[in-house]
Design a protein around this motif. Structure first.
Motif, PDB file in Angstrom:
ATOM      1  N   ASP B  29       0.748  -1.373  -0.179  1.00 15.55           N
ATOM      2  CA  ASP B  29       0.006  -0.009   0.019  1.00 15.55           C
ATOM      3  C   ASP B  29       0.801   1.205   0.099  1.00 15.55           C
ATOM      4  N   ARG B  30       2.217   1.045  -0.106  1.00 13.16           N
ATOM      5  CA  ARG B  30       3.034   2.065   0.039  1.00 13.16           C
ATOM      6  C   ARG B  30       4.085   2.203  -0.996  1.00 13.16           C
ATOM      7  N   PRO B  31       3.664   2.912  -2.145  1.00 15.68           N
ATOM      8  CA  PRO B  31       4.386   3.012  -3.280  1.00 15.68           C
ATOM      9  C   PRO B  31       5.801   3.931  -3.051  1.00 15.68           C
ATOM     10  N   GLY B  32       6.498   3.411  -3.861  1.00 17.22           N
ATOM     11  CA  GLY B  32       8.252   4.081  -3.507  1.00 17.22           C
ATOM     12  C   GLY B  32       8.051   5.515  -4.112  1.00 17.22           C
ATOM     13  N   ALA B  33       9.076   6.211  -3.545  1.00 17.83           N
ATOM     14  CA  ALA B  33       9.072   7.516  -4.097  1.00 17.83           C
ATOM     15  C   ALA B  33       9.344   7.673  -5.616  1.00 17.83           C
ATOM     16  N   PRO B  34       8.959   8.810  -6.440  1.00 20.12           N
ATOM     17  CA  PRO B  34       8.811   8.887  -7.623  1.00 20.12           C
ATOM     18  C   PRO B  34      10.126   8.599  -8.218  1.00 20.12           C
ATOM     19  N   TYR B  36      12.798   6.680  -6.670  1.00 21.36           N
ATOM     20  CA  TYR B  36      13.044   5.663  -6.054  1.00 21.36           C
ATOM     21  C   TYR B  36      13.923   4.554  -6.836  1.00 21.36           C
ATOM     22  N   ARG B  37      15.066   3.890  -6.244  1.00 19.90           N
ATOM     23  CA  ARG B  37      15.893   3.177  -6.975  1.00 19.90           C
ATOM     24  C   ARG B  37      15.449   1.637  -6.622  1.00 19.90           C
ATOM     25  N   GLY B  38      14.459   1.073  -7.404  1.00 19.05           N
ATOM     26  CA  GLY B  38      13.986  -0.271  -7.108  1.00 19.05           C
ATOM     27  C   GLY B  38      14.282  -0.955  -8.119  1.00 19.05           C
ATOM     28  N   PHE B  39      13.262  -2.009  -8.480  1.00 18.14           N
ATOM     29  CA  PHE B  39      13.803  -3.177  -9.380  1.00 18.14           C
ATOM     30  C   PHE B  39      14.055  -2.753 -10.681  1.00 18.14           C
ATOM     31  N   LEU B 103      18.709   0.982 -19.565  1.00 23.20           N
ATOM     32  CA  LEU B 103      18.600   0.457 -18.330  1.00 23.20           C
ATOM     33  C   LEU B 103      18.227   1.491 -17.428  1.00 23.20           C
ATOM     34  N   ARG B 104      17.022   1.134 -16.574  1.00 22.80           N
ATOM     35  CA  ARG B 104      16.455   2.077 -15.574  1.00 22.80           C
ATOM     36  C   ARG B 104      16.140   1.473 -14.446  1.00 22.80           C
ATOM     37  N   MET B 105      15.696   2.077 -13.383  1.00 18.48           N
ATOM     38  CA  MET B 105      15.036   1.507 -12.200  1.00 18.48           C
ATOM     39  C   MET B 105      13.709   1.825 -11.948  1.00 18.48           C
ATOM     40  N   SER B 106      12.600   1.083 -11.562  1.00 19.56           N
ATOM     41  CA  SER B 106      11.533   1.334 -11.384  1.00 19.56           C
ATOM     42  C   SER B 106      11.326   1.736  -9.884  1.00 19.56           C
ATOM     43  N   ASP B 127       9.269 -11.991 -17.126  1.00 18.23           N
ATOM     44  CA  ASP B 127       8.063 -11.190 -17.010  1.00 18.23           C
ATOM     45  C   ASP B 127       7.991 -10.650 -15.636  1.00 18.23           C
ATOM     46  N   LYS B 128       7.935  -9.359 -15.553  1.00 20.88           N
ATOM     47  CA  LYS B 128       7.553  -8.800 -14.040  1.00 20.88           C
ATOM     48  C   LYS B 128       6.686  -7.632 -14.350  1.00 20.88           C
ATOM     49  N   PRO B 129       5.950  -7.470 -13.043  1.00 22.52           N
ATOM     50  CA  PRO B 129       4.762  -6.281 -13.281  1.00 22.52           C
ATOM     51  C   PRO B 129       5.806  -4.995 -13.481  1.00 22.52           C
ATOM     52  N   TRP B 130       6.935  -4.592 -13.079  1.00 22.90           N
ATOM     53  CA  TRP B 130       7.294  -3.329 -12.916  1.00 22.90           C
ATOM     54  C   TRP B 130       8.126  -2.930 -14.136  1.00 22.90           C
ATOM     55  N   GLN B 131       8.092  -3.850 -15.297  1.00 22.80           N
ATOM     56  CA  GLN B 131       8.640  -3.546 -16.494  1.00 22.80           C
ATOM     57  C   GLN B 131       8.075  -2.438 -17.177  1.00 22.80           C
ATOM     58  N   ASP B 132       7.153  -1.938 -16.992  1.00 19.94           N
ATOM     59  CA  ASP B 132       6.328  -0.726 -17.642  1.00 19.94           C
ATOM     60  C   ASP B 132       6.217   0.471 -16.725  1.00 19.94           C
ATOM     61  N   ASN B 133       6.734   0.429 -15.685  1.00 21.26           N
ATOM     62  CA  ASN B 133       6.752   1.422 -14.570  1.00 21.26           C
ATOM     63  C   ASN B 133       7.270   2.717 -15.309  1.00 21.26           C
ATOM     64  N   GLU B 134       6.209   3.603 -15.032  1.00 18.67           N
ATOM     65  CA  GLU B 134       6.838   4.948 -15.378  1.00 18.67           C
ATOM     66  C   GLU B 134       7.702   5.660 -14.375  1.00 18.67           C
ATOM     67  N   LEU B 135       7.243   5.350 -13.131  1.00 22.04           N
ATOM     68  CA  LEU B 135       8.365   5.796 -12.057  1.00 22.04           C
ATOM     69  C   LEU B 135       9.575   5.242 -11.656  1.00 22.04           C
TER      70      LEU B 135
END
Lengths: 148, 602
Positions: B29-34, B36-39, B103-106, B127-135
């Motif tokens: 329920d808590r999205p990372g900051a816009p 954020y260095r995620g996956f 290469l970028r980070m979601s 296939d991972k859900p964050w591949q199309d993540n805009e942030l």
């Protein structure tokens, strides 16, 4: 030649003569590669003949209104005489200039007949020859005019 | 112990039926900051698999793994990064160094799994859900961890270069070379693309180490013309260099030249490999161009006696007679050729096959023959008036200048063509004091000449008239002059997707008078040294032939290479043809050895 059938017969005969011409030159050239090319050209002419035979039987329609690109390459090249050691460039020039002559012939004939079926057929034949000319000119543009 | 103490643990169970104070999987329920260095996200279509991300990763969290969809793609290693999140520290350096910015980070950071071994994946492939993540973390626009601009090659100014035939490029100094070498990410994509498969990353590394002798050794493994290629190579390597995706490619050619420039010719013998003991086999080579001499060098290294037959008075072929000295000074070409002869390759100059020595006698007296006679006959335009005395060939002019003869071009010339020979004929004419106009039937962007050559040609004051189709050569009033009639062309797209075609516009014709017209519209081969029967037997078609594996022909002893046996017709391809043929001839001469070796390998 006053009827459509007569014109078509003439055109069919011309295609056969062209095929015979390439086969004849193919017999005389010295290299196997050139022989193959000329026999391919002969096959191309036979394909044109088939199209015209189909026009005669009503299975295929000529399209005089179709726009065909004219690269005008052959119009300014010097004539080439056939010989035993012609090059690929020579063979293409011969082919382009033969198609151009055929195009001019049908076009001139079309100008001299009144509007009607005959004119339609003559203009259609001219367009067919223009297509053939484009085929060889495109090949010349691609393979011969590489640095130019 | 009291009874209460004894029962109290059982009272805890009453809490099991109450509403919990904590939430299940709270991070969902808590999205990372816009930012954020995620996956990681990788745009695999843009990625070329250079592996800079793997190299820069301080935790060895990235492995480059083969991805079948990209295997064999030009300018692509076929690899893609796989991330291990047991190691990743989310620093983002991989994103900052990525040469393709693929290469970028979601901003996604939750990945729930019962299997601790599952926390690695190939970004963009699995296939991972964050591949199309805009942030998530992106490299800031315009920010480059690796400098995007190459170190400029010091050059003579256009005015200065027109005064003589002195070399136009001056070469890097050590500081410049090291700076430029530092831009290389050592991916090796260039190695696969170079026809000679030169070990580019390692010889560039030798510049960083200051070990130029090692660099030279690496280059000679696959190319005995490094001084030449360091100046005039068509540098396919640079066209695929991933540093060039966002910036300018590493100046591989100039770095190659730098290494050669650092080593004195007299040290070559000491530094480079020597031939193995004599095998007793004799190989004849026709043509001392890059193809012939490359074959000669590697055959000699294998212990065979090599004799090269060359019709001209000096070696190098088109490198000598077709490339002007302002691009390739004779001394540099000689540096390469001298080393080849220093290991025992014999060159018989002024020996034309078919005249001084018969081809059949080579077949009789040698164990194998390698032919590499190039494309030496200028193509003809086949337009009216072409045989005019003032229509000269570009090749002839270049050969005249290379041999210190005056080609007699006059003061105002037109050059027909858009290849390197046309550009060189134009630049040579400028140096001889002529005003030059280049007529080319297509657009400047369609010219087959090297982009750099076109640019330098313009810098030196040649006027390029694109979309100009010559239609006729006409006599001028003065016999020392000639007129050319040419028409403007409009470009028409090819519906089949080929290159656009020029169509002559007959209502836009021009006629101009020149002191001479230089025709440089292509070349073909001269096979006069072979009888028609031999040409037939070797399966030449329109002066070219396609060799079988190891450059072998349909004739048992005969191998071929160079411009008349490949599609690319450049020096580096000829060099590789020669090297490849040397390997083929070696197999041909030692069949038992190779059969045994193959058996052992299988």
């Amino acid at each position: 030649m006053n009827t459509v059938d007569e014109i078509l017969d003439y055109a069919i005969e011309q295609e056969q003569l062209a095929a015979d011409f390439y086969e004849d030159v193919a017999q005389r050239v010295e290299t196997a590669g050139m022989k193959k090319i000329l026999l391919d050209f002969a096959e191309e002419e036979k394909r044109h003949k088939k199209i015209l035979l189909a026009v005669k039987t009503g299975e295929h329609e000529l399209t005089p209104e179709q726009e065909i690109l004219d690269l005008k390459i052959s119009d300014y090249l010097v004539e080439v005489k056939t010989s035993e050691n012609i090059s690929y460039q020579d063979a293409l020039i011969i082919a382009m200039q033969r198609e151009r002559a055929a195009y001019n012939l049908y076009n001139d004939m079309a100008q001299k007949v009144p509007d009607g079926k005959l004119k339609h057929i003559l203009l259609g034949l001219a367009k067919e020859e223009a297509k053939h000319k484009l085929f060889f000119e495109a090949e010349y543009d691609e393979r011969v005019l590489t640095d130019n | 112990m009291s009874l209460k103490d004894l029962l109290s643990p059982f009272f805890v169970w009453q809490r099991a039926f109450e509403k919990p104070y904590t939430t299940l999987r709270p991070t969902l329920d808590r999205p990372g900051a816009p930012a954020y260095r995620g996956f990681h996200i990788n745009i695999t279509e843009t990625c070329v698999g250079c592996g800079s991300c793997q190299t820069i990763c301080q935790n060895n969290a990235i492995d480059m793994v083969a991805v079948e969809a990209y295997a064999g793609r030009a300018g692509d290693s076929g690899l893609r990064p796989r991330f291990d999140y047991g190691r990743c520290c989310w620093c983002g350096l991989c994103v900052d160094i990525c040469t393709a910015a693929s290469l970028r980070m979601s901003n996604e950071y939750a990945w729930i799994s019962d299997d601790p071994d599952s926390f690695h994946f190939t970004a963009g492939v699995d296939d991972k859900p964050w591949q199309d993540n805009e942030l998530g973390y992106r490299r800031a626009e315009g920010y480059h961890l690796n400098p995007p601009k190459r170190i400029e090659m010091p050059m003579l100014s256009a005015q200065e270069s027109l005064k003589s035939f002195a070399e136009v490029t001056l070469g890097y100094n050590e500081e410049q070379a090291k700076k430029e070498a530092d831009r290389c990410v050592e991916c090796g994509i260039c190695v696969a693309t170079c026809p000679a498969h030169m070990d580019v990353p390692d010889y560039i590394h030798s510049i960083r180490d200051g070990d130029y002798e090692k660099g030279l050794q690496l280059m000679y493994r696959t190319n005995p013309f490094p001084a030449t290629c360091g100046r005039i190579c068509t540098r396919r390597c640079e066209s695929v260099c991933p540093v060039g995706i966002l910036g300018e490619p590493v100046a591989i050619r100039w770095l190659k030249r730098f290494i050669v420039d650092q080593v004195d010719k007299k040290d070559y013998q000491r530094i480079l490999e020597k031939p193995i003991a004599s095998t007793g086999f004799k190989v004849a080579i026709i043509g001392a161009g890059p193809g012939g001499l490359s074959a000669a060098y590697y055959l000699r290294q294998q212990g065979h006696a090599v004799t090269v037959y060359e019709a001209q008075a000096t070696g190098g072929g088109m490198l000598r007679y077709g490339v002007p000295s302002y691009r390739l000074p004779d001394a540099e070409l000689d540096k390469d050729i001298d080393h080849i002869t220093s290991i025992g390759v014999e060159i018989k100059y002024n020996s034309r096959i078919g005249k001084d020595v018969m081809f059949e006698s080579l077949l009789e007296n040698y164990d194998a023959v390698f032919m590499s006679t190039g494309l030496s006959v200028p193509s003809s335009m086949r337009i009216n008036g072409e045989n005019h005395a003032r229509v000269l060939s570009g090749l002839q002019i270049l050969a005249d200048v290379a041999s210190d003869r005056d080609p007699g071009i006059g003061k105002k010339v037109a050059v027909i063509g858009g290849g390197n020979v046309a550009m060189d004929a134009a630049r040579v004419s400028r140096r001889l004091g002529a005003e030059v106009t280049i007529l080319y039937r297509r657009r400047i962007s369609d010219m087959p000449a090297d982009e750099e050559e076109i640019h330098e040609c313009q810098q030196e004051g040649c006027t390029i008239v694109p979309q100009a189709i010559p239609v006729e050569i006409i006599d001028a009033d003065n016999k020392q002059k000639v007129c050319i009639k040419w028409g403007e062309a409009k470009m028409v797209d090819d519906p089949k997707g080929g290159r656009a075609r020029p169509v002559l516009q007959e209502d836009k014709m021009h006629t101009e008078t020149y002191d001479c017209i230089i025709s440089a519209i292509g070349q073909s081969s001269n096979l006069d040294y072979l009888s028609k029967e031999l040409q037939e037997q070797l399966a030449f078609e329109w002066g070219k032939l396609t060799p079988a594996e190891y450059q072998h022909t349909s004739m048992k002893k005969v191998f071929v290479g160079g411009d008349f046996a490949n599609r690319t017709a450049d020096a580096i391809s000829a060099i590789e043809d020669g090297h490849h043929a040397a390997r083929g001839i070696n197999r041909f001469l030692n069949p038992d050895f190779y059969t045994a070796l193959e058996k052992q390998e299988n």
